[in-house]
Design an enzyme around this catalytic site. Structure first.
Site, PDB file in Angstrom:
ATOM      1  N   VAL A 163      20.107  -4.996 -24.242  1.00  0.00           N
ATOM      2  CA  VAL A 163      21.054  -5.794 -25.026  1.00  0.00           C
ATOM      3  C   VAL A 163      21.998  -6.508 -24.051  1.00  0.00           C
ATOM      4  O   VAL A 163      21.925  -6.315 -22.838  1.00  0.00           O
ATOM      5  CB  VAL A 163      21.849  -4.934 -26.051  1.00  0.00           C
ATOM      6  CG1 VAL A 163      20.900  -4.155 -26.947  1.00  0.00           C
ATOM      7  CG2 VAL A 163      22.819  -3.988 -25.365  1.00  0.00           C
TER       8      VAL A 163
ATOM      9  N   HIS B 127      15.318  -1.618 -13.940  1.00  0.00           N
ATOM     10  CA  HIS B 127      15.786  -2.998 -13.797  1.00  0.00           C
ATOM     11  C   HIS B 127      14.625  -3.949 -13.518  1.00  0.00           C
ATOM     12  O   HIS B 127      14.087  -3.987 -12.402  1.00  0.00           O
ATOM     13  CB  HIS B 127      16.836  -3.058 -12.673  1.00  0.00           C
ATOM     14  CG  HIS B 127      17.433  -4.411 -12.501  1.00  0.00           C
ATOM     15  ND1 HIS B 127      17.657  -4.983 -11.277  1.00  0.00           N
ATOM     16  CD2 HIS B 127      17.824  -5.327 -13.423  1.00  0.00           C
ATOM     17  CE1 HIS B 127      18.164  -6.191 -11.447  1.00  0.00           C
ATOM     18  NE2 HIS B 127      18.278  -6.413 -12.733  1.00  0.00           N
TER      19      HIS B 127
ATOM     20  N   GLU C 126      13.333  -2.166 -10.233  1.00  0.00           N
ATOM     21  CA  GLU C 126      14.145  -1.146  -9.576  1.00  0.00           C
ATOM     22  C   GLU C 126      14.322   0.022 -10.543  1.00  0.00           C
ATOM     23  O   GLU C 126      14.787  -0.179 -11.667  1.00  0.00           O
ATOM     24  CB  GLU C 126      15.515  -1.715  -9.194  1.00  0.00           C
ATOM     25  CG  GLU C 126      15.446  -2.693  -8.033  1.00  0.00           C
ATOM     26  CD  GLU C 126      16.782  -3.359  -7.751  1.00  0.00           C
ATOM     27  OE1 GLU C 126      17.182  -3.384  -6.576  1.00  0.00           O
ATOM     28  OE2 GLU C 126      17.417  -3.860  -8.694  1.00  0.00           O
TER      29      GLU C 126
ATOM     30  N   SER D  65      21.846  -5.304 -15.211  1.00  0.00           N
ATOM     31  CA  SER D  65      21.743  -5.834 -13.841  1.00  0.00           C
ATOM     32  C   SER D  65      22.945  -5.436 -13.011  1.00  0.00           C
ATOM     33  O   SER D  65      22.902  -5.518 -11.794  1.00  0.00           O
ATOM     34  CB  SER D  65      21.643  -7.355 -13.808  1.00  0.00           C
ATOM     35  OG  SER D  65      21.564  -7.924 -15.049  1.00  0.00           O
TER      36      SER D  65
ATOM     37  N   ASP E 184       0.841  -1.194   0.000  1.00  0.00           N
ATOM     38  CA  ASP E 184       0.000   0.000   0.000  1.00  0.00           C
ATOM     39  C   ASP E 184       0.884   1.255   0.000  1.00  0.00           C
ATOM     40  O   ASP E 184       0.635   2.219  -0.729  1.00  0.00           O
ATOM     41  CB  ASP E 184      -0.882  -0.041   1.257  1.00  0.00           C
ATOM     42  CG  ASP E 184      -1.795   1.146   1.325  1.00  0.00           C
ATOM     43  OD1 ASP E 184      -2.605   1.295   0.413  1.00  0.00           O
ATOM     44  OD2 ASP E 184      -1.677   1.946   2.285  1.00  0.00           O
TER      45      ASP E 184
ATOM     46  N   ASN F  79      13.597 -11.399 -13.965  1.00  0.00           N
ATOM     47  CA  ASN F  79      13.293 -12.485 -14.890  1.00  0.00           C
ATOM     48  C   ASN F  79      12.497 -13.588 -14.186  1.00  0.00           C
ATOM     49  O   ASN F  79      12.914 -14.012 -13.115  1.00  0.00           O
ATOM     50  CB  ASN F  79      14.640 -13.044 -15.400  1.00  0.00           C
ATOM     51  CG  ASN F  79      14.481 -14.094 -16.462  1.00  0.00           C
ATOM     52  OD1 ASN F  79      13.410 -14.262 -17.028  1.00  0.00           O
ATOM     53  ND2 ASN F  79      15.549 -14.819 -16.725  1.00  0.00           N
TER      54      ASN F  79
ATOM     55  N   GLU G  15      24.907  -7.878 -21.619  1.00  0.00           N
ATOM     56  CA  GLU G  15      25.489  -7.147 -20.487  1.00  0.00           C
ATOM     57  C   GLU G  15      26.964  -6.793 -20.749  1.00  0.00           C
ATOM     58  O   GLU G  15      27.879  -7.315 -20.089  1.00  0.00           O
ATOM     59  CB  GLU G  15      25.326  -8.019 -19.226  1.00  0.00           C
ATOM     60  CG  GLU G  15      25.696  -7.378 -17.918  1.00  0.00           C
ATOM     61  CD  GLU G  15      24.708  -6.342 -17.432  1.00  0.00           C
ATOM     62  OE1 GLU G  15      23.855  -5.895 -18.199  1.00  0.00           O
ATOM     63  OE2 GLU G  15      24.820  -5.965 -16.251  1.00  0.00           O
TER      64      GLU G  15
ATOM     65  N   ASN H 166      19.905  -7.439  -6.278  1.00  0.00           N
ATOM     66  CA  ASN H 166      20.995  -8.344  -6.643  1.00  0.00           C
ATOM     67  C   ASN H 166      22.145  -8.264  -5.655  1.00  0.00           C
ATOM     68  O   ASN H 166      22.922  -9.204  -5.510  1.00  0.00           O
ATOM     69  CB  ASN H 166      21.479  -8.059  -8.060  1.00  0.00           C
ATOM     70  CG  ASN H 166      20.574  -8.730  -9.079  1.00  0.00           C
ATOM     71  OD1 ASN H 166      19.740  -9.546  -8.712  1.00  0.00           O
ATOM     72  ND2 ASN H 166      20.724  -8.385 -10.338  1.00  0.00           N
TER      73      ASN H 166
ATOM     74  N   LYS I 230      26.627  -1.357 -24.783  1.00  0.00           N
ATOM     75  CA  LYS I 230      25.501  -0.540 -24.332  1.00  0.00           C
ATOM     76  C   LYS I 230      25.785   0.936 -24.620  1.00  0.00           C
ATOM     77  O   LYS I 230      24.912   1.676 -25.059  1.00  0.00           O
ATOM     78  CB  LYS I 230      25.240  -0.765 -22.838  1.00  0.00           C
ATOM     79  CG  LYS I 230      24.596  -2.126 -22.539  1.00  0.00           C
ATOM     80  CD  LYS I 230      24.245  -2.271 -21.076  1.00  0.00           C
ATOM     81  CE  LYS I 230      23.870  -3.690 -20.687  1.00  0.00           C
ATOM     82  NZ  LYS I 230      22.494  -4.076 -20.995  1.00  0.00           N
TER      83      LYS I 230
HETATM   84  P1  NAD Z   1      19.764 -11.951 -24.173  1.00  0.00           P
HETATM   85  O1  NAD Z   1      21.094 -12.430 -24.573  1.00  0.00           O
HETATM   86  O2  NAD Z   1      18.649 -12.917 -24.056  1.00  0.00           O
HETATM   87  O3  NAD Z   1      19.293 -10.811 -25.191  1.00  0.00           O
HETATM   88  C1  NAD Z   1      20.103  -9.787 -25.648  1.00  0.00           C
HETATM   89  C2  NAD Z   1      19.615  -9.398 -27.035  1.00  0.00           C
HETATM   90  O4  NAD Z   1      20.262  -8.205 -27.408  1.00  0.00           O
HETATM   91  C3  NAD Z   1      19.943 -10.428 -28.116  1.00  0.00           C
HETATM   92  O5  NAD Z   1      18.780 -10.779 -28.827  1.00  0.00           O
HETATM   93  C4  NAD Z   1      20.919  -9.719 -29.020  1.00  0.00           C
HETATM   94  O6  NAD Z   1      20.780 -10.072 -30.374  1.00  0.00           O
HETATM   95  C5  NAD Z   1      20.538  -8.282 -28.786  1.00  0.00           C
HETATM   96  N1  NAD Z   1      21.573  -7.323 -29.118  1.00  0.00           N
HETATM   97  C6  NAD Z   1      22.887  -7.381 -28.837  1.00  0.00           C
HETATM   98  N2  NAD Z   1      23.496  -6.268 -29.296  1.00  0.00           N
HETATM   99  C7  NAD Z   1      22.553  -5.497 -29.853  1.00  0.00           C
HETATM  100  C8  NAD Z   1      22.548  -4.223 -30.467  1.00  0.00           C
HETATM  101  N3  NAD Z   1      23.663  -3.544 -30.605  1.00  0.00           N
HETATM  102  N4  NAD Z   1      21.389  -3.725 -30.931  1.00  0.00           N
HETATM  103  C9  NAD Z   1      20.251  -4.418 -30.799  1.00  0.00           C
HETATM  104  N5  NAD Z   1      20.184  -5.637 -30.217  1.00  0.00           N
HETATM  105  C10 NAD Z   1      21.318  -6.158 -29.733  1.00  0.00           C
HETATM  106  O7  NAD Z   1      19.990 -11.156 -22.821  1.00  0.00           O
HETATM  107  P2  NAD Z   1      18.960 -10.884 -21.642  1.00  0.00           P
HETATM  108  O8  NAD Z   1      19.040 -11.986 -20.646  1.00  0.00           O
HETATM  109  O9  NAD Z   1      17.645 -10.514 -22.210  1.00  0.00           O
HETATM  110  O10 NAD Z   1      19.633  -9.616 -20.936  1.00  0.00           O
HETATM  111  C11 NAD Z   1      19.542  -8.327 -21.482  1.00  0.00           C
HETATM  112  C12 NAD Z   1      19.901  -7.314 -20.420  1.00  0.00           C
HETATM  113  O11 NAD Z   1      19.033  -7.462 -19.309  1.00  0.00           O
HETATM  114  C13 NAD Z   1      21.294  -7.449 -19.856  1.00  0.00           C
HETATM  115  O12 NAD Z   1      21.797  -6.164 -19.585  1.00  0.00           O
HETATM  116  C14 NAD Z   1      21.101  -8.230 -18.577  1.00  0.00           C
HETATM  117  O13 NAD Z   1      22.098  -7.993 -17.628  1.00  0.00           O
HETATM  118  C15 NAD Z   1      19.784  -7.649 -18.111  1.00  0.00           C
HETATM  119  N6  NAD Z   1      19.028  -8.511 -17.212  1.00  0.00           N
HETATM  120  C16 NAD Z   1      18.965  -9.846 -17.443  1.00  0.00           C
HETATM  121  C17 NAD Z   1      18.216 -10.640 -16.579  1.00  0.00           C
HETATM  122  C18 NAD Z   1      18.108 -12.126 -16.792  1.00  0.00           C
HETATM  123  O14 NAD Z   1      17.800 -12.852 -15.850  1.00  0.00           O
HETATM  124  N7  NAD Z   1      18.305 -12.599 -18.013  1.00  0.00           N
HETATM  125  C19 NAD Z   1      17.548 -10.066 -15.475  1.00  0.00           C
HETATM  126  C20 NAD Z   1      17.618  -8.677 -15.307  1.00  0.00           C
HETATM  127  C21 NAD Z   1      18.363  -7.905 -16.189  1.00  0.00           C
END
Ligand code: NAD
Length: 714
Positions: free
Chosen positions: A400, A450, A462, A429, A296, A453, A402, A500, A407
């Site tokens: 994209v 943030h 976040e 993350s 709440d 998943n 990590e 995290n 980025k």
């Molecule tokens: P992923 O590998 O599943 O997806 C990344 C995607 O980005 C891919 O499809 C790739 O083709 C694309 N990509 C790479 N370079 C690119 C660019 N220049 N332009 C456009 N697309 C591009 O990764 P994910 O697990 O989805 O993680 C993505 C982000 O989210 C990361 O920063 C990760 O740290 C963060 N994150 C992940 C989780 C998790 O549990 N997977 C949780 C929270 C945050």
């Protein structure tokens, strides 16, 4: 200002309309109950009344239930007062079933808890076909059972099996489902409720059926013992599955209804008040009330500087169509936001698009894909391959891979492709937001968003402010996150942000325990027994050993020097065991069912690194796991990464699955008492990372808690 008005839609038919002044919904507070009692008394003295209709003046809400603020103030009251309040409520509502004329609840919108009990005491109930109309008993979600006759009237109205489903499960029924169950006499458009009620009153006068029903509802249910046994075993299995024995209310409701179904209603009511009183104010009840107040509180938070101009988001952009990007895009589309998702790899975009469509088309009620949903949502999703495709968006979330360099390149292209007002955000993350913002021309409109998943299931988000993020950006993003149905907590920049970072401390402690000789199973079991949804070792395997090392590295380096990368995880990684995805991690999954099995290969790895083996009790293992998170929470507060203790508890519950029946990590510490926490820490004083930070010692010596159970600051 009265909450109730009495009017006469026909000369002898009374209409009582509940409309609590200054509130969005009606609540059954003490003052509302007192007013209701007065009105019933007044009607009792008036000759010639032919019927009473109860209704609400609030749109979409008949009754939301009891007044929880009043309720939480009563948590400290003596049991005798709680019992009396329950008995008085029952007796007041019972007056409805003793009036000389039929009574009808005309329900439009939510009808929950005490409101559902009030309706159950009426002779008849009619529902509006408004999609928001629902009836339910959510009391078990607060660790309670209904205490104003709900457990007595419901089985007698709709049968024991239906009553068990509603009261032990705590989920609400739609108007249609309620009709099928036998709750209602009619289902009509909202504007037809009153004419329908008048029609039913006339019918009741003709048939006198309500009088027969009144008699029946006073009697015991005639249930065959075999049927009762069957219901007991079915319901017990289900409750155990859902509560893992950690929430007492559903089982208490089951036992109560089984015991009272064979009694006359009056005797059953007494027992209901007794059981409700036993649960009221108990540890789990308080913890769940705390979680209620936390959520709440979160709903009332608008981010930093709530007077900032909020930029409405009319079109969303997502970069990266992977696991997270497709999840975020689906959340946007499901909230009716035109969303453009781009990816550099065509195959990845195709796969991500399919994932979005599958998700938005999924109907959670039928648990099936629904073509109508797909047709409704699909036109909202657009795809592309370059940043220029996002030119018309108001918010772009980057998801994209990590990699900081990657980025930064994405953001520099993006900045020249979108308007200077478009908000830019990263779902990173672990990479500091301030670092990512360093090369931006307008870093004030940049922040972290943030997600967790899987995005569709995890409510927490976040919102990370970098050094230069503006208040307006934070406030706009908080509003956006709420709009897509998630729970935003605003945090400051720092490795791992809040959630995290807690997770890292917890996982680090897990491997330290394993190094000291605790078995993988023991440590997982201790976490499960405490109420965590998954053991930490199983979590490593689920997340992936490679990912854990990669994310962990950034964080370990910045972790006040207190934690390190465990040689165990490096060895497991080097053995090519990446977790469930490769069939082997800490456990082996190479069996028909794919379940975690101990693996002698891993035992050999562990043996290589373990020194002197220590023996710990389950309680000691739990202490180490939970205290390590608690100490990290204190550091996160000290460093100003979390803005307040409530956000930490929300983050852990909704981001990590910290058990709600413990009320939150800091709430748990408060309940134990901070002096007691310090005492527990003394047992581990030889471990540097288990030293209490000065702020914890000071807080304990001042006799303070992290926060008080209740509504919290405005
Ligand atoms: P992923 O590998 O599943 O997806 C990344 C995607 O980005 C891919 O499809 C790739 O083709 C694309 N990509 C790479 N370079 C690119 C660019 N220049 N332009 C456009 N697309 C591009 O990764 P994910 O697990 O989805 O993680 C993505 C982000 O989210 C990361 O920063 C990760 O740290 C963060 N994150 C992940 C989780 C998790 O549990 N997977 C949780 C929270 C945050």
């Amino acid at each position: 200002m009265p909450a109730l008005t009495l009017s006469w839609p026909q000369p002898q038919v009374a209409l009582l309309t509940f409309d609590l002044p200054g509130k969005r919904v009606n609540l059954l507070s003490r003052s509302v109950l007192a007013e209701f009692a007065e009105k019933l008394e007044l009607l009792n003295q008036r000759p010639g009344v032919a019927g009473l209709i109860l209704t609400s003046g609030k749109p979409d809400a008949f009754f939301a239930g009891a007044d929880i603020t009043e309720f939480s103030a009563a948590l400290h009251k003596p049991k005798s007062e709680v019992y009396e309040h329950s008995r008085q409520g029952q007796q007041l509502f019972a007056m409805l079933s003793q009036l000389e004329y039929p009574t009808i609840a005309a329900i439009d919108g939510i009808c929950l808890g005490g409101g559902a009990e009030l309706a159950a005491w009426c002779d008849r109930r009619i529902f509006s076909s408004n999609a928001k109309t629902q009836i339910g008993f959510p009391e078990v979600k607060l660790g309670l059972i209904p205490g104003w006759g709900g457990t007595v009237r419901t089985p007698r109205l709709v049968g024991l099996a239906n009553a068990l489903q509603m009261i032990c499960g705590g989920e609400s029924l739609s108007a249609r489902a309620a009709m099928q169950m036998g709750w209602g006499s009619d289902l009509v458009p909202a504007e037809q409720l009153l004419p329908a009620a008048l029609r039913i009153l006339a019918e009741e006068h003709r048939t006198r059926a309500y009088l027969k029903d009144r008699e029946r509802l006073q009697r015991p249910l005639e249930l065959h013992p075999t049927e009762a046994d069957f219901l007991r075993s079915m319901a017990t299995v289900r409750i155990q599955e859902e509560t893992k024995g950690q929430f007492p209310a559903p089982q208490a409701a089951l036992e109560l209804m089984l015991a009272t179904q064979g009694m006359p209603a009056e005797q059953a009511l007494e027992l209901e008040s007794e059981r409700m009183t036993e649960l009221f104010g108990g540890l789990v009840n308080r913890a769940l009330v705390n979680v209620y107040f936390l959520t709440d509180y979160n709903k009332r938070q608008a981010g930093e500087g709530s007077d900032q101009e909020i930029r409405s988001i009319h079109a969303l952009g997502v970069i990266g169509a992977g696991i997270m990007g497709s999840g975020i895009a689906a959340a946007g589309v499901k909230s009716e936001l035109p969303t453009t998702m781009i990816d550099a790899i065509p195959l990845a975009l195709e796969k991500g698009t399919r994932a979005v469509i599958e998700e938005v088309a999924f109907d959670k009620h039928t648990k099936q894909p629904d073509a109508e949903r797909a047709l409704r949502f699909a036109p909202l999703l657009h795809t592309g391959s370059i940043e220029a495709d996002l030119a018309a968006t108001d918010l772009v979330i980057e998801a994209v891979s990590e990699v900081a360099v990657l980025k930064r390149q994405v953001f520099s292209r993006l900045e020249s492709a979108v308007s200077p007002e478009t908000i830019l955000a990263s779902n990173t993350s672990s990479i500091p937001i301030t670092k990512l913002a360093a090369s931006l021309q307008h870093p004030h409109r940049f922040c972290g968003i943030h997600f967790f998943n899987p995005v569709r299931r995890m409510k927490l988000v976040e919102v990370v402010r970098g050094e230069k993020t503006s208040d307006a950006t934070v406030a706009s993003v908080v509003a956006f996150v709420k709009r897509i149905g998630k729970m935003p907590i605003v945090v400051n920049d720092g490795p791992g942000f809040v959630v995290n970072r807690m997770l890292s401390a917890y996982l680090n402690e897990t491997l330290e325990l394993v190094l000291e000789g605790v078995s993988l199973r023991e440590v997982d079991q201790a976490a499960l027994d405490f109420g965590m949804p998954i053991g930490p070792i199983a979590l490593y395997d689920l997340v992936g050993i490679d990912t854990a090392i990669q994310v962990g590295r950034t964080m370990y380096e910045s972790f006040s020097g207190l934690v390190k990368i465990s040689p165990i995880i490096v060895a497991v990684y080097k053995a090519g065991r990446y977790g469930i995805k490769t069939g082997e991690g800490f456990y082996s999954y190479k069996n028909k069912q794919g379940v975690a099995q101990d693996d002698p290969e891993v035992e050999k790895i562990l043996a290589r690194y373990r020194g002197e083996i220590r023996h710990y009790s389950a309680e000691q293992i739990t202490q180490r796991l939970v205290l390590s998170m608690l100490l990290e929470a204190v550091r996160v507060l000290d460093e100003g990464i979390a803005r307040n203790p409530r956000d930490i508890d929300l983050g852990l519950i909704y981001g990590l699955g910290f058990p709600t029946f413990r009320g939150g990590l800091l709430y748990w510490a408060d309940t134990l008492g901070l002096p007691q926490i310090l005492k527990l820490l003394e047992d581990w004083s030889s471990i540097p990372r288990m030293q209490p930070p000065a702020s914890l010692v000071e807080r304990a010596s001042r006799g303070e808690r992290f926060y008080e159970l209740g509504a919290g600051p405005a």
